[in-house]
Design an enzyme around this catalytic site. Structure first.
Site, PDB file in Angstrom:
ATOM      1  N   GLU A 157       0.881  -1.181   0.000  1.00  0.00           N
ATOM      2  CA  GLU A 157       0.000   0.000   0.000  1.00  0.00           C
ATOM      3  C   GLU A 157       0.908   1.217   0.000  1.00  0.00           C
ATOM      4  O   GLU A 157       1.729   1.379   0.903  1.00  0.00           O
ATOM      5  CB  GLU A 157      -0.901   0.016   1.239  1.00  0.00           C
ATOM      6  CG  GLU A 157      -1.995  -1.032   1.222  1.00  0.00           C
ATOM      7  CD  GLU A 157      -2.971  -0.885   0.071  1.00  0.00           C
ATOM      8  OE1 GLU A 157      -3.063   0.216  -0.502  1.00  0.00           O
ATOM      9  OE2 GLU A 157      -3.615  -1.882  -0.268  1.00  0.00           O
TER      10      GLU A 157
ATOM     11  N   CYS B 155      -2.289   9.024   3.300  1.00  0.00           N
ATOM     12  CA  CYS B 155      -2.167   8.540   1.918  1.00  0.00           C
ATOM     13  C   CYS B 155      -3.416   8.879   1.125  1.00  0.00           C
ATOM     14  O   CYS B 155      -3.376   8.963  -0.099  1.00  0.00           O
ATOM     15  CB  CYS B 155      -1.920   7.040   1.916  1.00  0.00           C
ATOM     16  SG  CYS B 155      -3.077   6.161   2.972  1.00  0.00           S
TER      17      CYS B 155
HETATM   18  P1  NAD Z   1       8.872   4.748   3.792  1.00  0.00           P
HETATM   19  O1  NAD Z   1       8.769   3.986   2.521  1.00  0.00           O
HETATM   20  O2  NAD Z   1      10.001   5.680   3.965  1.00  0.00           O
HETATM   21  O3  NAD Z   1       8.972   3.737   5.025  1.00  0.00           O
HETATM   22  C1  NAD Z   1       7.987   2.744   5.223  1.00  0.00           C
HETATM   23  C2  NAD Z   1       8.616   1.599   6.001  1.00  0.00           C
HETATM   24  O4  NAD Z   1       9.567   0.942   5.172  1.00  0.00           O
HETATM   25  C3  NAD Z   1       9.363   2.047   7.261  1.00  0.00           C
HETATM   26  O5  NAD Z   1       9.135   1.130   8.305  1.00  0.00           O
HETATM   27  C4  NAD Z   1      10.807   1.999   6.798  1.00  0.00           C
HETATM   28  O6  NAD Z   1      11.719   1.821   7.860  1.00  0.00           O
HETATM   29  C5  NAD Z   1      10.782   0.785   5.889  1.00  0.00           C
HETATM   30  N1  NAD Z   1      11.923   0.686   4.967  1.00  0.00           N
HETATM   31  C6  NAD Z   1      12.701   1.684   4.491  1.00  0.00           C
HETATM   32  N2  NAD Z   1      13.671   1.177   3.690  1.00  0.00           N
HETATM   33  C7  NAD Z   1      13.489  -0.157   3.634  1.00  0.00           C
HETATM   34  C8  NAD Z   1      14.158  -1.237   2.965  1.00  0.00           C
HETATM   35  N3  NAD Z   1      15.231  -1.035   2.201  1.00  0.00           N
HETATM   36  N4  NAD Z   1      13.685  -2.479   3.125  1.00  0.00           N
HETATM   37  C9  NAD Z   1      12.587  -2.711   3.891  1.00  0.00           C
HETATM   38  N5  NAD Z   1      11.933  -1.738   4.570  1.00  0.00           N
HETATM   39  C10 NAD Z   1      12.371  -0.476   4.440  1.00  0.00           C
HETATM   40  O7  NAD Z   1       7.467   5.485   4.003  1.00  0.00           O
HETATM   41  P2  NAD Z   1       7.052   6.506   5.177  1.00  0.00           P
HETATM   42  O8  NAD Z   1       7.720   7.818   4.894  1.00  0.00           O
HETATM   43  O9  NAD Z   1       7.231   5.886   6.498  1.00  0.00           O
HETATM   44  O10 NAD Z   1       5.472   6.631   4.951  1.00  0.00           O
HETATM   45  C11 NAD Z   1       4.881   7.559   4.092  1.00  0.00           C
HETATM   46  C12 NAD Z   1       4.357   6.871   2.855  1.00  0.00           C
HETATM   47  O11 NAD Z   1       3.433   5.858   3.213  1.00  0.00           O
HETATM   48  C13 NAD Z   1       3.594   7.810   1.942  1.00  0.00           C
HETATM   49  O12 NAD Z   1       3.982   7.611   0.610  1.00  0.00           O
HETATM   50  C14 NAD Z   1       2.133   7.390   2.125  1.00  0.00           C
HETATM   51  O13 NAD Z   1       1.299   7.667   1.049  1.00  0.00           O
HETATM   52  C15 NAD Z   1       2.272   5.929   2.365  1.00  0.00           C
HETATM   53  N6  NAD Z   1       1.077   5.384   3.018  1.00  0.00           N
HETATM   54  C16 NAD Z   1       0.201   4.612   2.289  1.00  0.00           C
HETATM   55  C17 NAD Z   1      -0.963   4.104   2.866  1.00  0.00           C
HETATM   56  C18 NAD Z   1      -1.920   3.245   2.073  1.00  0.00           C
HETATM   57  O14 NAD Z   1      -2.726   2.537   2.669  1.00  0.00           O
HETATM   58  N7  NAD Z   1      -1.867   3.283   0.750  1.00  0.00           N
HETATM   59  C19 NAD Z   1      -1.239   4.380   4.196  1.00  0.00           C
HETATM   60  C20 NAD Z   1      -0.340   5.177   4.910  1.00  0.00           C
HETATM   61  C21 NAD Z   1       0.818   5.660   4.313  1.00  0.00           C
END
Ligand code: NAD
Length: 476
Positions: free
Chosen positions: A245, A279
């Protein structure tokens, strides 16, 4: 220091990070242990060992643990909601509401544990019976973002456990507090050792170690598109189930025949509440020319009264953005829109308050065009842009002109246009006379195009990801 949870034991680590309140950077919420590669591998090990027994527990046993967890979260919603607001910056009312929602998700999946059904059919061949049953997938890796610190962990952990999977869970770096509380509550309410393992730490270390581990059977991820792509590639390499997501660039269409007050409230809520860090936030306001000026005027007037301040103050309507990096990103998008010819009609400035936090004025940018960067990329802050269009057909075309497809809204009193929009908006969620953000916990949530990948989350549809289907043929 709050420790990791691995194999039912609380585990301290040499490193810890401070969880900082974005409303007041002098307020340290707590310090949290940081897993490295070896702790992550131990957590996967524990989950793999716990799986055979947990997958065979009765639905009643799983129901009871999930129900007790939901009940405790609900009973402690003020306390946990306050923690949530301190670590993420969401205002207290929203923090408590999100906590209550997480509780209801656990209660919903407590019920689902008792409703795991299958099918029994006659074979097309004589004398043979066919059964279609569902089984748990195995070890599930859960990776969550910072913007819903308790609801998103809840909507992944509860179904994973409900259907008999074991879990290795990595919350976002910025918000470990609510996740730690969920782990603590589950453990105290009888979840056996190793069934849920909590590994706080960096995505590039802990997340990557989970992705690299052969014993992980499925990954459910919510976060940015960039990380989502990385997760997807790793999962394809390992041929494992994956659910993603990701971001949105959600349109809210306002037609000439809309109720102006409803449209303004939908825009204020969808674009600016939760500091626009949803999001499903309405980031593109697509407005037909007959109502355009009146709508902008009324929205700007309403925005001028919005109170931006410390998330725990009772009068605050919009809290801080989550950290300095996000504030910088939001300001870059605002500056970029101005340079591209957009008009900063309202807001745009960084605010100083009594406490040292990351406060940004809610910002409305008018005179924008669909091709501008501000209308193509996710900002993830209290920023909305307005695109003026001639009529419904153009509004729909602009709404769909995006690589994203999470949520799409329309404000109209026309049944014809509302019905047409519901059928033709290229989004997983459609809202009529409602903000694009704000969803129920008992129905599916997810998007299309680059916003989502894999089966839907939440509601009864969650079982598609968290179970495997087996078809058995029997000749008696
Ligand atoms: P992000 O991608 O920076 O981080 C998300 C998670 O991934 C964190 O726990 C992070 O530590 C982890 N991560 C980072 N690098 C990784 C790697 N190499 N391997 C595995 N895991 C890794 O996102 P964010 O800044 O925390 O969140 C914001 C984003 O989330 C926005 O784009 C938002 O739209 C999205 N979001 C989507 C929904 C939905 O349901 N569609 C809901 C909430 C947020």
């Amino acid at each position: 220091m709050k420790p990791l949870l691995i194999g039912g034991e609380w585990v301290d680590t040499p490193q810890a990070v401070s969880n900082i309140n974005p409303s007041d950077v002098s307020d340290i919420v707590d310090r949290y242990a940081q897993a490295g590669i070896s702790e992550t591998q131990s957590a996967v090990d524990a989950a793999a060992h716990a799986f055979p027994q947990w997958s065979r527990t009765t639905p009643q046993a799983r129901h009871d643990i999930l129900k007790a967890t939901g009940d405790e979260i609900l009973a402690r919603k003020e306390e946990i909601g306050t923690l949530l607001s301190r670590e993420e910056g969401k205002i207290l009312r929203e923090g408590i509401a999100e906590t209550a929602r997480a509780a209801h998700i656990f209660l919903f999946f407590a019920g689902e544990a008792l409703r795991v059904t299958g099918d029994s059919l006659a074979s097309v061949r004589p004398g043979i019976g066919v059964e279609v049953t569902r089984e748990p997938v195995g070890v599930v890796s859960i990776i969550t973002p910072w913007n819903f610190p308790i609801a998103i962990p809840a909507w992944k952990i509860a179904p994973a456990l409900c259907f008999g999977n074991t879990v290795v869970f990595k919350p976002a770096e910025l918000v470990p507090g609510c996740s730690w509380i969920i782990a603590d509550i589950l453990k105290r309410n009888g979840l056996p050792a190793g069934v849920l393992n909590l590994v706080m730490g960096r995505g590039s270390v802990v997340g990557q170690a989970m992705l690299d581990d052969e014993r992980v059977d499925a990954v459910t991820f919510t976060g940015s598109i960039e990380t989502g792509n990385r997760v997807a590639e790793a999962c394809v390499r390992h041929m494992r189930k994956v659910q993603l997501e990701m971001g949105g660039k959600n349109p809210l269409v306002v037609l000439d025949d809309a109720d102006l007050d409803v449209a303004v409230e939908c825009a204020v809520d969808g674009s600016f509440y939760s500091t626009g860090q949803r999001c499903t936030a309405s980031s593109r306001l697509i407005v037909t020319e007959g109502i355009h000026n009146r709508f902008i005027e009324a929205l700007a007037e309403r925005m001028r009264g919005l109170v931006v301040d410390h998330a725990l103050k009772t009068e605050t309507e919009i809290g801080p953005v989550v950290d300095a990096a996000q504030l910088e990103q939001d300001r870059n998008y605002i500056d970029g829109a101005r340079n591209d010819g957009g008009n900063i009609r309202c807001g745009g400035g960084v605010l100083t308050r009594q406490t040292d936090g990351f406060f940004l004025e809610p910002t409305l940018i008018t005179e924008t065009h669909p091709h501008m960067r501000i209308n193509r990329e996710e900002v993830f802050g209290p920023v909305a842009s307005v695109i003026r269009v001639r009529g419904y057909d153009e509004a729909l075309a602009v709404a769909n002109d995006t690589p994203f497809g999470l949520s799409a809204g329309i404000c109209t009193t026309s049944l014809k246009h509302a019905s047409h929009f519901k059928q033709n908006a290229e989004a997983g969620l459609v809202m009529v006379n409602l903000p694009t953000a704000g969803v129920d916990y008992h129905v599916p949530m997810g998007g299309r195009k680059r916003s989502s990948f894999g089966p839907r989350e939440q509601g009864s549809y969650a079982r598609e990801f968290f179970t495997e289907v087996k078809t058995a043929y029997t000749r008696p």
